[in-house]
Scaffold this motif. Structure first.
Motif, short mmCIF file in Angstrom:
data_model
loop_
_atom_site.label_atom_id
_atom_site.label_comp_id
_atom_site.label_asym_id
_atom_site.label_seq_id
_atom_site.Cartn_x
_atom_site.Cartn_y
_atom_site.Cartn_z
N SER A 137 -22.18 -25.26 22.87
CA SER A 137 -23.10 -25.64 21.80
C SER A 137 -22.42 -25.48 20.44
O SER A 137 -21.33 -24.90 20.33
CB SER A 137 -24.36 -24.78 21.84
N GLU A 138 -23.07 -25.99 19.42
CA GLU A 138 -22.54 -25.87 18.06
C GLU A 138 -22.52 -24.40 17.63
O GLU A 138 -23.37 -23.61 18.03
CB GLU A 138 -23.38 -26.69 17.09
N LYS A 139 -21.54 -24.06 16.83
CA LYS A 139 -21.39 -22.69 16.34
C LYS A 139 -21.46 -22.69 14.81
O LYS A 139 -21.06 -23.67 14.16
CB LYS A 139 -20.05 -22.10 16.78
N GLU A 155 -21.12 -25.42 9.95
CA GLU A 155 -21.59 -25.72 11.29
C GLU A 155 -20.50 -26.47 12.05
O GLU A 155 -20.16 -27.59 11.69
CB GLU A 155 -22.87 -26.56 11.23
N ASN A 156 -19.96 -25.80 13.08
CA ASN A 156 -18.89 -26.39 13.87
C ASN A 156 -19.47 -27.11 15.06
O ASN A 156 -20.17 -26.51 15.89
CB ASN A 156 -17.93 -25.30 14.36
N LYS A 157 -19.21 -28.39 15.17
CA LYS A 157 -19.70 -29.17 16.30
C LYS A 157 -18.73 -29.08 17.48
O LYS A 157 -17.52 -28.93 17.30
CB LYS A 157 -19.91 -30.62 15.89
N SER A 158 -19.29 -29.18 18.67
CA SER A 158 -18.47 -29.17 19.87
C SER A 158 -17.62 -30.43 19.94
O SER A 158 -17.99 -31.49 19.41
CB SER A 158 -19.37 -29.10 21.11
N ASP A 159 -16.47 -30.32 20.60
CA ASP A 159 -15.62 -31.49 20.82
C ASP A 159 -16.17 -32.39 21.91
O ASP A 159 -15.57 -33.41 22.22
CB ASP A 159 -14.19 -31.06 21.18
N GLY A 160 -17.27 -32.01 22.53
CA GLY A 160 -17.90 -32.87 23.51
C GLY A 160 -17.76 -32.38 24.94
O GLY A 160 -17.32 -31.25 25.20
N PRO A 161 -18.15 -33.21 25.91
CA PRO A 161 -18.09 -32.82 27.32
C PRO A 161 -16.69 -32.37 27.72
O PRO A 161 -15.69 -32.94 27.32
CB PRO A 161 -18.47 -34.12 28.05
N GLY A 162 -16.65 -31.31 28.51
CA GLY A 162 -15.37 -30.76 28.96
C GLY A 162 -15.00 -29.48 28.25
O GLY A 162 -14.14 -28.73 28.72
#
Length: 349
Positions: A193-195, A201-208
């Motif tokens: 999840s985002e941190k 606000e750091n977004k996830s790099d996506g699936p994986g």
């Protein structure tokens, strides 16, 4: 690695990773077959018939297999950790390390039976004439009840460990790998999840991203961890076909290509995955995928095979089989005539 399908089909599988060319093939051993032990005075017979990956090396030796009672075993290298008896014991049955698989497949009907019978065994540190050393081995055993254990013989004694994760690899000792696994609880199939870091606000790099950092190297520790994690999170399947397919996909993640794992001892020698062995314990069936093949070769302990009184060796010629298959399906007008369809059916069988 073990795997159980949703409909309770039990598998034990392995990659055979070695530099010495084993030239193993599926071999059937009948009931009451006599083995000449490398340890004098320790010849033995097979009470049960079995099928496994073996080779005739001044007598049949096996690396893994499954028997008619639903007991399966595989042996792996245990370098710098295995420690066997220097002498024979008159009060016990003495075997060389590389003979334990043959003996167990021929004389053990379950993991509980194995646990009881190994108390009367003595594994002797006898140099193998072909390989030129005492072969340092340890073993994983499983049965059609789903019980799985690991046998390791070290300077500290004989240890038969419960194997709750159904994964085994090479050195260090099995408890070390479980401890290492307990330190790696960050992996998950879902993306992170985002941190927030302050107001950022750091977004996830996506699936994986849930598996980010899962080691991809070919050390035993990394391969154990990779197998345990992927086995845990892989989609549960049903049936023999889907079970074999799931096993192959997981084993492919630890498959060692030729040339990428060179030892310091001999720079011109590299370990590689010589074959994948998949034992369908529930149906007493063995599947082999050699390095040069991408289709499992199946041998089942059928009633007809169990009637045989001599060993049967099964040769695998994948290049010829695949090329014939391509030739059959590649007709000029895109259709198959009845003759070609008949040939195709035989090739698939």
């Amino acid at each position: 690695m073990t795997l159980e399908t949703m409909d309770k089909i039990k598998f034990l599988s392995r990659t055979m990773d070695f530099s010495f060319e084993l030239d193993a093939k599926p071999i059937f051993i009948p009931r009451n077959f006599s083995f000449d032990s490398h340890v004098s005075g320790s010849n033995f017979k097979s009470e049960y018939a079995f099928i496994g990956a073996g080779r005739d090396m001044k007598g049949y030796l096996f690396a893994d297999g499954v028997n008619e009672k639903g007991f399966a075993i595989a042996t792996l290298y245990f370098e710098e950790n295995a420690s066997f008896s220097k002498n024979k014991h008159s009060s016990k049955f003495n075997l060389a390390p590389e003979e334990l698989v043959s003996w167990a497949l021929g004389n053990v009907e379950s993991v509980d039976d194995f646990s009881a019978k190994i108390k009367n065994l003595n594994i002797v540190a006898l140099k193998n004439e072909v390989i030129g050393e005492v072969i340092p081995l340890h073993w994983i055993v499983s049965d059609d009840l789903g019980v799985t254990k690991c046998l390791e013989i070290t300077k500290n004694g004989i240890h038969l460990y419960d194997n709750p994760v159904g994964v085994m690899t090479n050195s260090p000792e099995f408890p070390w790998h479980l401890t290492n696994l307990s330190h790696q609880n960050q992996f998950q199939p879902e993306e992170f999840s985002e941190k927030k870091y302050g107001s950022l606000e750091n977004k996830s790099d996506g699936p994986g991203t849930g598996l980010l950092g899962l080691p991809g190297d070919f050390t035993a520790a990394s391969r154990f961890l990779r197998t345990a994690v992927l086995k845990q999170y892989s989609t549960k399947v049903t049936g023999v076909y889907e079970g074999v397919n799931a096993v192959v996909h997981i084993l492919n993640t630890v498959d060692i290509p030729k040339g990428v794992k060179v030892t310091n001892k001999k720079k011109d020698i590299a370990d590689y995955t010589q074959y994948k062995g998949i034992m369908d314990i529930s149906h007493r069936t063995y599947y082999m995928m050699p390095y040069d093949g991408f289709m499992p070769h199946k041998v089942a302990l059928t009633d007809d095979l169990l009637k045989q009184t001599d060993p049967v060796e099964f040769d695998i010629d994948y290049d010829k089989k695949v090329s014939e298959l391509i030739e059959v399906v590649s007709s000029g007008n895109g259709s198959l005539d009845l003759q070609k369809l008949s040939k195709l059916s035989k090739l698939i069988d």
